[in-house]
Structure formats: structure tokens, C-alpha cells
Design an enzyme around this catalytic site. Structure first.
Site, PDB file in Angstrom:
ATOM      1  N   ASN A  10       0.856  -1.149   0.049  1.00 59.36           N
ATOM      2  CA  ASN A  10       0.070  -0.217  -0.094  1.00 59.36           C
ATOM      3  C   ASN A  10       0.999   1.190  -0.130  1.00 59.36           C
ATOM      4  O   ASN A  10       1.587   1.554   0.839  1.00 59.36           O
ATOM      5  CB  ASN A  10      -0.901   0.171   1.271  1.00 59.36           C
ATOM      6  CG  ASN A  10      -1.851   1.214   1.238  1.00 59.36           C
ATOM      7  OD1 ASN A  10      -1.645   1.956   0.510  1.00 59.36           O
ATOM      8  ND2 ASN A  10      -2.361   1.303   2.583  1.00 59.36           N
ATOM      9  N   LYS A  12       0.052   4.501  -0.424  1.00 60.77           N
ATOM     10  CA  LYS A  12      -0.403   5.244   0.315  1.00 60.77           C
ATOM     11  C   LYS A  12      -0.122   6.686  -0.784  1.00 60.77           C
ATOM     12  O   LYS A  12      -0.234   6.362  -1.774  1.00 60.77           O
ATOM     13  CB  LYS A  12       0.037   5.764   1.709  1.00 60.77           C
ATOM     14  CG  LYS A  12      -0.211   4.425   2.865  1.00 60.77           C
ATOM     15  CD  LYS A  12       0.063   4.571   3.881  1.00 60.77           C
ATOM     16  CE  LYS A  12      -0.042   3.097   4.692  1.00 60.77           C
ATOM     17  NZ  LYS A  12       0.179   3.055   6.149  1.00 60.77           N
ATOM     18  N   HIS A  96      -9.375   1.179   4.867  1.00 62.96           N
ATOM     19  CA  HIS A  96      -7.844   1.418   5.543  1.00 62.96           C
ATOM     20  C   HIS A  96      -8.223   2.560   6.796  1.00 62.96           C
ATOM     21  O   HIS A  96      -9.218   3.257   6.499  1.00 62.96           O
ATOM     22  CB  HIS A  96      -7.203   2.195   4.496  1.00 62.96           C
ATOM     23  CG  HIS A  96      -5.609   1.981   5.056  1.00 62.96           C
ATOM     24  ND1 HIS A  96      -5.040   2.926   5.845  1.00 62.96           N
ATOM     25  CD2 HIS A  96      -4.646   1.320   5.077  1.00 62.96           C
ATOM     26  CE1 HIS A  96      -3.789   2.536   6.187  1.00 62.96           C
ATOM     27  NE2 HIS A  96      -3.476   1.256   5.893  1.00 62.96           N
ATOM     28  N   GLU A  98      -6.464   4.606   7.717  1.00 64.08           N
ATOM     29  CA  GLU A  98      -6.162   6.072   7.390  1.00 64.08           C
ATOM     30  C   GLU A  98      -7.426   6.767   6.911  1.00 64.08           C
ATOM     31  O   GLU A  98      -7.832   7.876   7.109  1.00 64.08           O
ATOM     32  CB  GLU A  98      -5.189   6.296   6.650  1.00 64.08           C
ATOM     33  CG  GLU A  98      -3.861   6.105   7.490  1.00 64.08           C
ATOM     34  CD  GLU A  98      -2.811   5.346   6.743  1.00 64.08           C
ATOM     35  OE1 GLU A  98      -2.571   5.508   5.529  1.00 64.08           O
ATOM     36  OE2 GLU A  98      -1.784   4.793   7.286  1.00 64.08           O
ATOM     37  N   GLU A 168      -5.212  -4.805  10.361  1.00 57.72           N
ATOM     38  CA  GLU A 168      -4.176  -4.055  10.551  1.00 57.72           C
ATOM     39  C   GLU A 168      -4.564  -2.992  11.870  1.00 57.72           C
ATOM     40  O   GLU A 168      -5.280  -2.191  12.107  1.00 57.72           O
ATOM     41  CB  GLU A 168      -4.152  -2.887   9.518  1.00 57.72           C
ATOM     42  CG  GLU A 168      -3.988  -3.452   8.260  1.00 57.72           C
ATOM     43  CD  GLU A 168      -3.410  -2.504   7.076  1.00 57.72           C
ATOM     44  OE1 GLU A 168      -2.121  -2.710   6.654  1.00 57.72           O
ATOM     45  OE2 GLU A 168      -3.824  -1.432   6.905  1.00 57.72           O
ATOM     46  N   GLY A 174       2.832   2.355  10.664  1.00 55.23           N
ATOM     47  CA  GLY A 174       3.628   3.454  10.401  1.00 55.23           C
ATOM     48  C   GLY A 174       4.552   3.870  11.651  1.00 55.23           C
ATOM     49  O   GLY A 174       5.316   4.577  11.919  1.00 55.23           O
ATOM     50  N   SER A 214       3.417  -2.248  10.091  1.00 62.11           N
ATOM     51  CA  SER A 214       5.148  -2.193  10.235  1.00 62.11           C
ATOM     52  C   SER A 214       5.657  -3.568   9.935  1.00 62.11           C
ATOM     53  O   SER A 214       6.503  -4.098  10.361  1.00 62.11           O
ATOM     54  CB  SER A 214       5.514  -1.930  11.755  1.00 62.11           C
ATOM     55  OG  SER A 214       5.130  -0.579  11.793  1.00 62.11           O
TER      56      SER A 214
HETATM   57  P1  13P Z   1       3.271   0.175   7.555  1.00 60.87           P
HETATM   58  O1  13P Z   1       3.882  -0.974   7.103  1.00 60.87           O
HETATM   59  O2  13P Z   1       3.959   1.453   6.931  1.00 60.87           O
HETATM   60  O3  13P Z   1       3.336   0.126   9.062  1.00 60.87           O
HETATM   61  O4  13P Z   1       1.891   0.647   6.896  1.00 60.87           O
HETATM   62  C1  13P Z   1       0.905  -0.378   7.130  1.00 60.87           C
HETATM   63  C2  13P Z   1      -0.331  -0.206   6.342  1.00 60.87           C
HETATM   64  O5  13P Z   1      -1.184   0.727   6.622  1.00 60.87           O
HETATM   65  C3  13P Z   1      -0.764  -0.994   5.053  1.00 60.87           C
HETATM   66  O6  13P Z   1      -1.942  -0.587   4.463  1.00 60.87           O
END
Ligand code: 13P
Length: 252
Positions: A10, A12, A96, A98, A168, A174, A214
Site C-alpha cells: 500500500n 499510500k 483502510h 487512514e 491492521e 507506520g 510495520s
Molecule cells: P506500515 O507498513 O507503514 O506500518 O503501513 C501498514 C499499512 O497501513 C498498510 O496498509
């Protein structure tokens, strides 16, 4: 039937179209022949056409990071399923954290977007996961089960075959904090049990459940070795060809 690993990046809000072309051109030979998992990159909308072109003839599949539930109309800033289909998108991330945290996405809109995406023939990466306060309060299982139930409401067993659930934990995204393989496996197991309640044991055995938060080249093998973890949804490490390739290799 054994479940197949799905390793999805992803991106982002990262990478321009030119960077996308460069990245996929570099990645393709690195992951060539690693066919024991499905490899997906979910890129920003404006990068999709370039990504699809660059990934032609490779084992890399391209996805989007959201889709609207209406076919067309006055929805400024949104993108419809047929727009994504026409440019070769195969997968779409929905729900997601976010989107839920920063853009007001709810289980109701996640459910509507999931239905529209499935009707259009996409494979959906449906994201669920708890915030830190929920984990600390000991309500992770109930919360994640509730998300799964609400997000899948009204979705047929047949359509479920095109749903991958990504667990997640929001506190692990992150942050460099990863759920331990045991924690991740346990909650993925709760998700599988919830699917069993809704659709029966056979569907629960078949559904692919990813872990995200992560995941990187160092911890992927331990996470992917767990019974209920069938892949990863990877943010930061999917922006580095070496790290992403190592995760793909860990899923072989
Ligand atoms: P990270 O791997 O950067 O923690 O992000 C995970 C994520 O949100 C994947 O959708």
C-alpha cells in the site's frame, strides 16, 4: 484447498507516475518466478495507468486504494469502479484505517464501497483493526468481529471469494511497533471465526487474511509462519524494492 499468500504493498500517498515506472521496472526482475504468492501494488489513482503498463507481462498485479460506491455523478474528488476497471486495476483497498481516521469513512460506507467493488469484479482488500485504546481496554476481539460483520453485511458467499481481509492494528501502522506474531495470529483467528459464523467453516478456511502494520523484511517470515496469517499489507517497506522483495520471498 490450501490458501495462497497475498503480499500487497500500500503505497499510500507516495510516488509520482515517473517514480512508479522506475520502481516497477526495477522490482519486476527481482520478484520474477516467485509464484507461490500473489504480488499486488496498490498505488495512488494517478499512478495506476503507468503501473499497469509497467507491470504488463510480469507477476505484479495493480490495485487502487479506494473506490466510490456510485457509478457516476456529483461526488467531487471520488473515483468510480468503471473508471478503475477501464485502466486495468484488479484490486482495491477498502476501509483502510487512514480513511476511517482522517476522511470520515464508516463501516456503512466501507460496506457500500465493498459491494460496489465486488459487483465490478475487483478483488477487495478489506481493512479492519483496533486503535490502541481498544487493545488496552481488552475489547479487540469484539471490535474487530463487529467491523467484519458490518463491513460484510449483505455480501454473498460467492462474492466473499473475492474478499481478502487485512487485519491492521492501528497502533502498529507506520509506528515501527509490530503486533507480535502471536497477537496478530490470535486476532486473525478471531476474524476467521467470525467469517465461519457468517458463512460457514469452508468459507472461513478459504478466506485469505493478511496482517498489516510495520511488516518488514526482518519480521515477515515469523508473521507469515502463523497459521491464520496468509499474507501482508505493507506500507513503508513496500516503497523499497529490496525490502518488498524480501517479504515476497518470505511468503514462498
Ligand atoms: P506500515 O507498513 O507503514 O506500518 O503501513 C501498514 C499499512 O497501513 C498498510 O496498509
Amino acid at each position: 484447498m490450501a490458501r495462497r499468500y497475498v503480499i500487497a504493498g500500500n503505497w499510500k500517498m507516495n510516488q509520482t507516475p515517473a517514480q512508479t515506472k522506475e520502481f516497477i521496472t526495477a522490482l519486476a526482475p527481482m520478484v520474477a518466478g516467485k509464484d507461490n504468492c500473489d504480488i499486488v501494488l496498490c498505488v495512488p489513482f494517478v499512478d495506476i495507468a503507468t503501473a499497469v503498463e509497467a507491470a504488463k507481462g510480469t507477476n505484479i498485479h495493480i490495485g487502487a486504494q479506494n473506490v466510490h460506491f456510485e457509478e457516476k455523478g456529483a461526488f467531487t474528488g471520488e473515483v468510480s469502479a468503471n473508471m478503475l476497471k477501464e485502466i486495468g486495476t484488479e484490486y482495491v483497498i477498502i476501509g483502510h484505517s487512514e480513511r476511517r481516521q482522517y476522511f470520515g469513512e464508516t463501516d456503512e460506507t466501507v460496506n457500500k464501497r465493498t459491494k460496489a467493488a465486488l459487483a465490478a469484479g475487483f478483488k477487495v482488500l478489506l481493512c479492519v483493526g483496533e486503535m490502541l485504546d481498544a487493545r488496552q481496554a481488552g475489547i479487540t476481539d469484539e471490535l474487530v468481529a463487529m467491523q467484519v460483520k458490518l463491513d460484510l453485511a449483505g455480501i454473498s458467499a460467492d462474492d466473499l471469494k473475492n474478499v481478502i481481509i487485512a487485519y491492521e492494528p492501528v497502533w502498529a501502522i507506520g509506528t515501527g511497533l509490530t503486533a507480535t506474531p502471536e497477537q496478530a495470529d490470535e486476532t486473525c483467528g478471531v476474524i476467521r471465526a467470525t467469517v465461519a459464523k457468517l458463512y460457514g467453516e469452508a468459507a472461513a478456511k478459504e478466506i485469505i487474511i493478511q496482517y498489516g502494520g510495520s511488516m518488514n523484511d526482518k519480521n515477515a517470515a515469523d508473521l507469515l509462519a502463523k497459521e491464520n496469517i496468509d499474507g501482508g499489507l505493507i506500507g513503508g517497506a513496500s516503497l523499497k524494492t529490496d525490502a518488498f522483495t524480501a517479504i515476497v520471498s518470505a511468503a514462498q
